[in-house]
Design an enzyme around this catalytic site. Structure first.
Site, PDB file in Angstrom:
ATOM      1  N   LYS A  58     -37.087 -10.953  19.132  1.00 61.24           N
ATOM      2  CA  LYS A  58     -36.503 -11.477  20.375  1.00 61.24           C
ATOM      3  C   LYS A  58     -35.573 -12.647  20.067  1.00 61.24           C
ATOM      4  CE  LYS A  58     -40.456 -10.028  23.169  1.00 61.24           C
ATOM      5  NZ  LYS A  58     -41.689 -10.420  23.910  1.00 61.24           N
ATOM      6  N   GLN A 102     -45.485 -15.466  24.897  1.00 62.30           N
ATOM      7  CA  GLN A 102     -45.833 -14.187  24.267  1.00 62.30           C
ATOM      8  C   GLN A 102     -47.311 -13.879  24.475  1.00 62.30           C
ATOM      9  OE1 GLN A 102     -43.669 -12.043  22.902  1.00 62.30           O
ATOM     10  NE2 GLN A 102     -45.252 -10.584  22.333  1.00 62.30           N
ATOM     11  N   ASP A 125     -39.496 -12.835  31.862  1.00 61.33           N
ATOM     12  CA  ASP A 125     -40.364 -11.729  31.477  1.00 61.33           C
ATOM     13  C   ASP A 125     -40.801 -10.922  32.707  1.00 61.33           C
ATOM     14  OD1 ASP A 125     -41.118 -10.906  28.997  1.00 61.33           O
ATOM     15  OD2 ASP A 125     -42.955 -12.077  28.906  1.00 61.33           O
TER      16      ASP A 125
HETATM   17  N1  GUN Z   1     -46.525  -8.819  24.429  1.00 57.85           N
HETATM   18  C1  GUN Z   1     -46.156  -7.527  24.254  1.00 57.85           C
HETATM   19  N2  GUN Z   1     -45.060  -7.263  24.992  1.00 57.85           N
HETATM   20  C2  GUN Z   1     -44.741  -8.399  25.633  1.00 57.85           C
HETATM   21  C3  GUN Z   1     -43.705  -8.745  26.561  1.00 57.85           C
HETATM   22  O1  GUN Z   1     -42.836  -7.963  26.950  1.00 57.85           O
HETATM   23  N3  GUN Z   1     -43.725 -10.027  27.001  1.00 57.85           N
HETATM   24  C4  GUN Z   1     -44.666 -10.904  26.617  1.00 57.85           C
HETATM   25  N4  GUN Z   1     -44.606 -12.131  27.121  1.00 57.85           N
HETATM   26  N5  GUN Z   1     -45.625 -10.627  25.783  1.00 57.85           N
HETATM   27  C5  GUN Z   1     -45.666  -9.365  25.294  1.00 57.85           C
END
Ligand code: GUN
Length: 292
Positions: A58, A102, A125
């Site tokens: 990311k 995350q 998100d």
């Molecule tokens: N963990 C796995 N996928 C994601 C996501 O799209 N966002 C977040 N914050 N955590 C994750």
């Protein structure tokens, strides 16, 4: 056994995501030239190896399109109060357009107590309760990245969603529920299936569009797929040999589907692209100035 021959169009999420990133890079440069560089705070608590890879990907994607990242790595021993204090600081920081916490959080920290602390206007998100609620009410603000990316891939197929039968397998807050809401908003007739569904094969067999988000390798059998259906595979199941498998039995499903996403290279790259889309959208709101 007969080897099925793939006839489906392969939905190349990597290529679509690259196109979106190119477009975003131009938008981010335009914002930066007006003194607003989009900024994303990335919060990673603990040492979960998969999360470390996701966060790295990311952050790299942000750098490529000109989004600034603010990296916050915290030990697994971080207390709820410490994490909430960091989130409060990020909420108040005008350089931070988006905040990503995350998941999963380490044992001892409950996402249900942490995620609502993020300012919903910075929740790029799309997982804040306000944002999921707004989506269900038909007034979306930020939409969760995976379902948003899937809608873009479905659009690529040209399938008409109005009146179509859509089946979502999985009911998580981050994928299944927002996915069902988006498909409903697009006038599909939506069935959400889950671990208690009595006859999953029959439900999947009725679907013009199938979204599989269960997290179990090849649970959705190719023979269940209605000929001509669009098949979206959210699964990322790592086998002991390191190979990734989706939630769908790919080759057999591809022999029946009109379009299908590969794993990897389908939904995954789109999820990251949508995080960037949401962050640039948040920066545009900042550039437009305070709401009056
Ligand atoms: N963990 C796995 N996928 C994601 C996501 O799209 N966002 C977040 N914050 N955590 C994750």
């Amino acid at each position: 056994m007969e080897t099925p021959v793939a006839s489906a169009k392969i939905l190349d999420g990597k290529a679509v995501a690259a196109r979106i990133r190119n477009d975003l890079a131009r938008q981010a440069a335009a914002l930066a030239s007006h003194g607003v560089q989009p900024g994303l705070a990335v919060v990673l608590v603990g040492e979960d190896p998969a999360s470390q890879i996701y966060v790295r990907n990311k952050t790299k994607a942000c750098a490529e399109v000109g989004i600034r990242t603010f990296d916050h790595r915290l030990p697994a021993t971080t207390s709820k109060a410490e994490l909430l204090a960091l989130i409060a600081r990020l909420n108040a920081d005008p350089q931070v357009d988006g905040i990503l916490v995350q998941l999963p959080l380490p044992a001892g920290l409950d996402a249900r107590e942490i995620l609502p602390a993020v300012d919903p206007r910075k929740d790029v998100d799309g997982i804040h309760p306000d944002n999921l609620g707004r989506l269900v009410m038909g007034e979306p603000r930020f939409v969760a990245c995976t379902p948003l990316g899937i809608m873009t891939l479905i659009e690529e197929t040209g399938v008409k969603l109005a009146g179509a039968e859509a089946v979502v397998v999985g009911r998580s807050n981050m994928v299944g529920k927002p996915m069902a809401a988006l498909l409903t908003a697009a006038d599909a007739t939506v069935t959400t299936c889950h671990s208690k569904t009595r006859d999953l094969a029959a439900a999947v067999g009725r679907a013009d569009v199938v979204v599989a988000a269960v997290g179990r390798a090849e649970m959705i059998r190719g023979a269940w797929i209605k000929p001509g259906a669009v098949v979206i595979d959210v699964g990322i199941n790592r086998e002991a040999n390191g190979k990734l498998r989706g939630d769908v039995e790919f080759a057999a499903a591809a022999a029946r589907a009109s379009a299908i996403t590969p794993v990897p290279g389908g939904v995954g790259p789109m999820t990251i692209a949508m995080l960037l889309v949401n962050t640039v959208a948040a920066a545009k709101i900042r550039a437009a100035g305070p709401a009056r």
